[in-house]
Motif scaffolding. Structure first.
Motif, short mmCIF file in Angstrom:
data_model
loop_
_atom_site.label_atom_id
_atom_site.label_comp_id
_atom_site.label_asym_id
_atom_site.label_seq_id
_atom_site.Cartn_x
_atom_site.Cartn_y
_atom_site.Cartn_z
N ILE A 69 0.85 -1.09 0.04
CA ILE A 69 -0.10 0.06 0.13
C ILE A 69 1.07 1.60 0.13
N ALA A 70 2.54 1.19 0.22
CA ALA A 70 2.92 2.36 -0.22
C ALA A 70 4.62 1.49 -0.40
N GLY A 71 5.89 2.60 -0.11
CA GLY A 71 6.30 2.29 -1.29
C GLY A 71 7.91 1.96 0.09
N LYS A 72 9.04 1.76 -0.22
CA LYS A 72 9.59 2.14 0.69
C LYS A 72 9.73 3.21 2.18
N GLU A 73 9.65 2.16 3.30
CA GLU A 73 9.92 3.37 4.50
C GLU A 73 8.18 4.51 4.53
N GLY A 74 7.07 3.66 4.05
CA GLY A 74 6.33 4.14 3.47
C GLY A 74 6.40 5.82 2.43
N LYS A 75 6.76 6.02 1.27
CA LYS A 75 6.62 6.95 0.30
C LYS A 75 5.42 6.50 -0.37
N GLN A 76 4.75 7.53 -0.03
CA GLN A 76 3.14 7.83 -1.13
C GLN A 76 3.61 6.74 -2.40
N LEU A 77 2.57 5.96 -2.91
CA LEU A 77 2.12 5.07 -3.77
C LEU A 77 1.54 5.60 -4.31
N ILE A 78 0.88 6.16 -6.11
CA ILE A 78 -0.24 6.27 -6.54
C ILE A 78 -1.03 5.43 -7.13
N LEU A 79 -1.47 4.36 -6.22
CA LEU A 79 -2.09 3.16 -7.12
C LEU A 79 -2.86 3.20 -7.49
N SER A 80 -4.19 3.72 -7.63
CA SER A 80 -5.68 3.84 -8.01
C SER A 80 -4.98 4.39 -9.37
N GLY A 81 -5.97 4.30 -10.43
CA GLY A 81 -6.39 4.92 -11.77
C GLY A 81 -6.98 5.85 -11.46
N ARG A 82 -6.82 6.81 -12.20
CA ARG A 82 -8.43 7.84 -12.28
C ARG A 82 -9.80 7.69 -12.21
N GLU A 83 -10.18 6.35 -12.68
CA GLU A 83 -11.69 5.87 -12.59
C GLU A 83 -11.95 5.91 -10.87
N SER A 84 -10.72 4.70 -10.32
CA SER A 84 -10.75 4.25 -8.86
C SER A 84 -10.71 5.38 -8.27
N MET A 85 -9.78 6.30 -8.25
CA MET A 85 -9.58 7.34 -7.90
C MET A 85 -11.07 8.54 -7.49
#
Length: 264
Positions: free
Chosen positions: A45-61
């Motif tokens: 759900i996040a990158g290394k050491e909790g770095k934010q990842l934008i995982l959701s695409g436009r529709e699910s966002m």
């Protein structure tokens, strides 16, 4: 955007419980809770050491932003607040469709580490968002002036008694309920997700989560990413009842309810 022939708002109305329809809501003095997050195919759900990842695409966002408008408040932990500096608003909804309701940002921050210059407080001062509530440990003996700094920046600081330094989820929910929060959307991060998922094993019947909505993105993150559930034992894993699965753009969104043991 249509989801299974419905608008996003109609889709969410079909899967989210309605306040006042559950006797558990008043019996246990807590809001209706929706736990939701986006994850990769390998459960990160996040990158290394909790770095934010934008995982959701436009529709699910967009679906997530509509979901925010259907709750009184949104809860995140201090790790997410510091790493992501989120706004927790509905800015991705087109302005001509956007509901006027803005959810209340709530940050679980036992030791008052939230930055006074964060976007949540900036948006409040600029009248672009509601006043954030910062939930801290009521037993905090010395905060080095952090409470006063957050209040000066616009936050409302609310103390909740802790147990061994931890704010217990049922105590948090009861306080929010007493402050008028009837529907709560919990967005993470990992520690918050684990706490909410583990709580039903400690408090039976399940009185914590009503709906679980997980967005799965078609991507892999690897071992450096941050996952969830590693500290949950077999006895802590809640039973789920599938409600609905929909494809939104490139993502899959799965809606489940947590099975609860009904009281006699």
């Amino acid at each position: 955007m249509l989801v299974g022939g419905q608008s996003v708002a109609e889709f969410l109305s079909s899967v989210l419980p309605v306040p006042g329809n559950s006797r558990l809501e008043d019996e246990f003095q807590r809001p209706l809770v929706t736990l939701t997050f986006a994850q990769s195919l390998d459960g990160k759900i996040a990158g290394k050491e909790g770095k934010q990842l934008i995982l959701s695409g436009r529709e699910s966002m967009l679906m997530t932003h509509w979901m925010r408008t259907k709750h009184d408040a949104i809860l995140v932990g201090i790790g997410t607040a510091l790493n992501d500096d989120p706004q927790l608003n509905s800015r991705h909804i087109p302005e001509d469709e956007r509901p006027s309701h803005l959810p209340r940002p709530v940050i679980l921050d036992a030791n008052l580490r939230l930055r006074p210059d964060c976007k949540l407080l900036k948006n409040y001062r600029e009248r672009k968002g509601r006043r954030p509530w910062v939930i801290c440990d009521a037993n905090l003996t010395s905060d080095g002036g952090r409470k006063a700094a957050l209040e000066d920046a616009g936050a409302r600081v609310i103390g909740v008694p802790s147990v061994d330094g931890f704010i217990m989820i049922p105590d948090l929910l009861k306080v929010l309920y007493n402050f008028g929060i009837k529907t709560l959307m919990v967005e993470g991060g990992a520690a918050i997700i684990d706490s909410f998922l583990a709580e039903p094993a400690r408090t039976k019947p399940n009185t914590i989560i009503d709906t679980l909505i997980v967005t799965i993105a078609p991507t892999l993150i690897g071992d450096d990413g941050v996952g969830y559930g590693k500290k949950l034992s077999v006895t802590q894993i809640p039973s789920l009842k599938h409600i609905r699965t929909e494809v939104m753009g490139r993502d899959v969104v799965i809606v489940s309810a947590l099975e609860r043991i009904l009281l006699e």
